[in-house]
Design a protein around this motif. Structure first.
Motif, PDB file in Angstrom:
ATOM      1  N   ARG A 181     -19.458 -36.312   4.344  1.00 21.95           N
ATOM      2  CA  ARG A 181     -18.286 -36.586   3.518  1.00 21.95           C
ATOM      3  C   ARG A 181     -17.969 -35.379   2.644  1.00 21.95           C
ATOM      4  O   ARG A 181     -18.873 -34.783   2.063  1.00 21.95           O
ATOM      5  N   ILE A 182     -16.696 -35.036   2.567  1.00 21.16           N
ATOM      6  CA  ILE A 182     -16.233 -33.960   1.688  1.00 21.16           C
ATOM      7  C   ILE A 182     -15.294 -34.595   0.666  1.00 21.16           C
ATOM      8  O   ILE A 182     -14.288 -35.209   1.036  1.00 21.16           O
ATOM      9  N   ILE A 183     -15.627 -34.467  -0.601  1.00 22.90           N
ATOM     10  CA  ILE A 183     -14.922 -35.160  -1.676  1.00 22.90           C
ATOM     11  C   ILE A 183     -14.343 -34.132  -2.637  1.00 22.90           C
ATOM     12  O   ILE A 183     -15.053 -33.237  -3.108  1.00 22.90           O
ATOM     13  N   GLY A 184     -13.061 -34.240  -2.918  1.00 22.95           N
ATOM     14  CA  GLY A 184     -12.436 -33.407  -3.941  1.00 22.95           C
ATOM     15  C   GLY A 184     -12.379 -34.158  -5.263  1.00 22.95           C
ATOM     16  O   GLY A 184     -12.148 -35.368  -5.290  1.00 22.95           O
ATOM     17  N   SER A 185     -12.612 -33.439  -6.377  1.00 26.75           N
ATOM     18  CA  SER A 185     -12.724 -34.139  -7.655  1.00 26.75           C
ATOM     19  C   SER A 185     -12.321 -33.243  -8.813  1.00 26.75           C
ATOM     20  O   SER A 185     -12.659 -32.055  -8.845  1.00 26.75           O
ATOM     21  N   THR A 186     -11.579 -33.814  -9.767  1.00 23.29           N
ATOM     22  CA  THR A 186     -11.331 -33.171 -11.058  1.00 23.29           C
ATOM     23  C   THR A 186     -11.562 -34.201 -12.157  1.00 23.29           C
ATOM     24  O   THR A 186     -11.239 -35.382 -11.986  1.00 23.29           O
ATOM     25  N   LEU A 187     -12.095 -33.762 -13.252  1.00 24.20           N
ATOM     26  CA  LEU A 187     -12.367 -34.635 -14.397  1.00 24.20           C
ATOM     27  C   LEU A 187     -11.195 -34.677 -15.371  1.00 24.20           C
ATOM     28  O   LEU A 187     -10.893 -35.723 -15.960  1.00 24.20           O
TER      29      LEU A 187
END
Length: 328
Positions: A253-259
């Motif tokens: 799985r490749i997950i993109g994330s910003t807080l």
């Protein structure tokens, strides 16, 4: 109040129009002592990372200080209390008003200086590896930029939970820092191929990647079956290759994330969960921000250059005001 304003790729301190700083329901106003400096600030000053819609144009994603006013419906915080805040913007200023959900009391024995470097990096590490990466007690971790604020935070959290963590860094000095903090092994990326080394040592289950670009395909090679790559930055490039065959066969799985753009409620949930799991470690000083360098607020552009040039080992903070010795 005095606050930072971005002008032609630099920051100037100006007298900002101060609207009513009385906090609304569920909010607190904080007089800022220190602000944390993050790569997101470097990107915003360069025009590459605008604040979320509705947020202040003033940069700064975290701060520490003293509460000067409390709005209705806030029962767990009080005037005069030393706190740290996770912000969408506004940390490079003399004061900020923020949802109480985004605020934690400074642990006993901590100074405001170290608390300023606490929430952005630790919340980033916790959200992405422990929550989105669904880190189990048996999982192994790899992180790029291990000596960064996020990297040094993640190393400590993994050590506290007992997860082996391997990191890549840019110098032998940074290798030593990371291993002193608890990294299982640190690799100087200029001298050692982490893919080759980790293939020999045993692969990992979760990768924290602030680089993107072609590093993603390389990270795929070191993942166990069902492994996860969480992308949190674009230090390398916006585009790169992905091995979709490996993705399918290995169930990766490749997950993109910003807080930054998350809601106050979501940020509050992250901070609550992080404190529930690691509050005792923070309070005991086993897990703490690594403060590399402090700059006076008027030296903010030097602070950003220091971070931009990849010289930091841990967190960089700005001193906005002397609050430690004052009574409230």
């Amino acid at each position: 109040m005095q606050a930072a304003k971005i002008e032609q790729g630099k920051i100037q301190w100006v007298s900002a129009q101060q609207e009513d700083q009385q906090p609304g329901p569920g909010q607190v106003t904080i007089r800022i002592g220190y602000a944390g400096v993050n790569r997101a600030d470097v990107m915003q000053v360069a025009g590459a990372y605008p604040p979320p819609e509705g947020a202040s144009e003033i940069p700064g994603l975290e701060c520490s200080g003293v509460i000067t006013a409390v709005g209705e419906q806030v029962s767990n915080l009080h005037v005069g209390q030393k706190v740290a805040a996770l912000l969408a913007a506004g940390g490079y200023a003399e004061s900020v008003t923020v949802s109480a959900q985004q605020v934690l009391p400074v642990p006993a024995g901590w100074q405001l200086r170290q608390a300023a470097g606490w929430l952005e990096t630790f919340a980033t590490a916790y959200l992405n590896v422990f929550q989105l990466g669904q880190l189990s007690s048996a999982d192994r971790v790899f992180a790029h930029a291990g000596a960064s604020g996020v990297g040094t935070s993640l190393i400590q959290l993994c050590k506290e939970q007992g997860n082996p963590i391997y990191v890549a860094v840019g110098s032998d000095d940074k290798c030593r820092l990371c291993e002193q903090l608890g990294a299982t092994q640190a690799f100087n990326r200029h001298q050692q191929d982490y893919v080759e080394t980790l293939t020999g040592l045993g692969k990992v289950d979760v990768v924290l990647n602030p680089v993107a670009g072609d590093s993603v395909a390389r990270d795929q090679q070191i993942l166990n079956d069902d492994g996860r790559i969480i992308i949190i930055g674009l230090m390398g490039a916006r585009q790169g290759t992905v091995d979709f065959g490996r993705l399918l066969v290995k169930r990766q799985r490749i997950i993109g994330s910003t807080l930054r753009a998350l809601s106050a409620a979501r940020k509050g949930d992250i901070l609550t969960a992080m404190w529930r799991q690691f509050g005792a470690a923070f309070s005991a000083g086993r897990v703490t921000p690594v403060i590399d360098k402090e700059f006076d607020a008027r030296q903010v552009n030097k602070a950003l250059d220091y971070l931009r040039d990849d010289r930091s080992q841990g967190k960089v903070v700005l001193k906005i005001a002397e609050l430690e010795s004052q009574q409230y």
